[in-house]
Design a protein around this motif. Structure first.
Motif, short mmCIF file in Angstrom:
data_model
loop_
_atom_site.label_atom_id
_atom_site.label_comp_id
_atom_site.label_asym_id
_atom_site.label_seq_id
_atom_site.Cartn_x
_atom_site.Cartn_y
_atom_site.Cartn_z
N ILE A 1 0.83 -1.21 0.00
CA ILE A 1 0.00 0.00 0.00
C ILE A 1 0.87 1.26 0.00
N ILE A 2 1.91 1.24 0.82
CA ILE A 2 2.79 2.41 0.90
C ILE A 2 3.57 2.59 -0.40
N ALA A 3 3.81 1.49 -1.12
CA ALA A 3 4.58 1.60 -2.37
C ALA A 3 3.80 2.33 -3.45
N VAL A 4 2.46 2.34 -3.36
CA VAL A 4 1.66 3.01 -4.40
C VAL A 4 1.93 4.51 -4.44
N PRO A 5 1.73 5.24 -3.33
CA PRO A 5 2.02 6.68 -3.41
C PRO A 5 3.48 6.96 -3.72
N THR B 1 -6.66 2.29 -1.72
CA THR B 1 -7.90 1.75 -1.16
C THR B 1 -8.23 0.40 -1.75
N LEU B 2 -8.01 0.25 -3.05
CA LEU B 2 -8.26 -1.03 -3.70
C LEU B 2 -7.37 -2.13 -3.12
N LEU B 3 -6.09 -1.82 -2.94
CA LEU B 3 -5.16 -2.80 -2.37
C LEU B 3 -5.54 -3.15 -0.93
N TYR B 4 -5.95 -2.14 -0.16
CA TYR B 4 -6.34 -2.38 1.24
C TYR B 4 -7.54 -3.33 1.30
N VAL C 1 -5.24 9.05 -8.05
CA VAL C 1 -4.65 7.76 -8.38
C VAL C 1 -4.12 7.08 -7.12
N ILE C 2 -3.48 7.83 -6.25
CA ILE C 2 -2.92 7.26 -5.01
C ILE C 2 -4.02 6.71 -4.11
N VAL C 3 -5.07 7.53 -3.90
CA VAL C 3 -6.14 7.14 -2.98
C VAL C 3 -6.89 5.91 -3.51
#
Length: 339
Positions: free
Chosen positions: A289-293, A327-330, A321-323
């Motif tokens: 999740i942290i890797a996305v932003p 959220t999708l990954l979470y 895009v980040i949010v």
């Protein structure tokens, strides 16, 4: 029950099952043992070597048996000598948990009890006062008619009291293992407490096993000796058979507890591995999740045009895009139970 001035010697004499004298001096022991219809018991607690050797010389006790009665580290056993039988058993006592229930020190206390079984009496030698002989004396005096059958009643009462103490200790260890199992599956995961308590229980069971299992040979030897006697009392056969059954049950129970502790130890290791896998999955999920932003901001930080480049709309687009992606990954990781 009467003791001498040192508080180390106890003596009783029965005539035809009735208690007639307590606290007689050791000088009269030989006379009482030679009297027809007399039954004698003398208890020596932590005797000095000189006094015991003097008594052994007077009564003709085997010198090797006398050495075994006062030496440490002797295993439970029953041996026959000319004129007497020698027994060594261990009474057990388990201390209640102290202020620190997870302390690794063993709580099991052993008290060595040796006995010289003579035709008309029993001489017990205790290594310490950790085992109280008062309940044994009360057990002997409960049935004067049974006591009239002779020295076999004294031997049975002593061994029966020791085996009852074994059962009490085994029951306490069984309860301790059940408490440990409750801690084992505690969601707080007190792995160190479980490890220390498991180690302590294994140590206590090893000590207990060393004194409980040989009791089968001790009682079996006493049974064989009784069968060889011409003046065997048949009325006592049922008592000794019941005692042997109790000894077998205590040995089997001890063995089963040993297996249970081993199972708890192995289960604790498996649970630690499972908890570690759970932690690793959670760390992996949060890292993704942290890797996305990090990836989005790093990509749009390059000096290349992108949607909304140089305007506020580009910032909002990258933030969206980040949010959305995070959220999708979470949601995916949450559904799989990773986080």
């Amino acid at each position: 029950m009467s003791n001498d001035a040192s508080g180390r010697i106890t003596s009783c004499r029965w005539e035809r099952g009735r208690l007639v004298q307590q606290g007689f001096p050791l000088e009269d022991l030989s006379e009482h043992l030679a009297r027809e219809g007399s039954l004698v018991w003398v208890d020596l607690c932590e005797p000095d070597g000189a006094g015991l050797n003097s008594l052994a010389a007077e009564l003709g006790l085997d010198r090797h048996a006398v050495e075994d009665a006062v030496s440490t580290g002797e295993r439970p056993k029953a041996t026959r000598h000319p004129g007497h039988t020698f027994l060594t058993v261990y009474a057990t006592r388990l201390e209640a948990p102290g202020s620190d229930p997870a302390a690794p020190d063993s709580r099991l206390h052993l008290t060595r009890i040796s006995a010289f079984v003579l035709p008309r009496g029993v001489i017990t030698v205790r290594g310490s006062a950790g085992f109280d002989m008062a309940p044994v004396l009360e057990r002997w005096n409960e049935d004067p008619d049974l006591l009239g059958h002779g020295v076999g009643v004294l031997v049975h009462g002593l061994l029966d009291a020791v085996v009852d103490g074994h059962f009490e200790t085994i029951q306490q260890l069984d309860d301790a293992i059940e408490d440990l199992e409750d801690t084992l599956f505690d969601d707080r995961g007190q792995s160190r407490v479980v490890q220390i308590r498991t180690y302590r229980l294994r140590k206590e069971l090893v000590q207990l096993r060393r004194v409980v299992l040989p009791m089968r040979d001790v009682v079996n030897a006493v049974l064989r000796h009784r069968r060889d006697l011409e003046n065997r009392v048949p009325e006592l056969d049922g008592f000794y058979d019941d005692l042997y059954d109790h000894v077998l049950r205590a040995a089997e129970w001890t063995e089963s507890l040993r297996d249970m502790v081993s199972t708890v130890f192995e289960t604790n290791l498996s649970l630690q591995d499972a908890r570690l896998n759970t932690v690793m999955k959670k760390l992996t999920g949060w890292a993704a999740i942290i890797a996305v932003p990090t990836a989005v901001t790093g990509w749009f930080g390059q000096n290349v045009p992108y949607p909304g480049f140089g305007s506020h709309g580009g910032v909002l687009f990258s933030l969206g895009v980040i949010v959305v992606t995070a959220t999708l990954l979470y949601g995916v990781f949450r559904r799989k139970g990773w986080i």
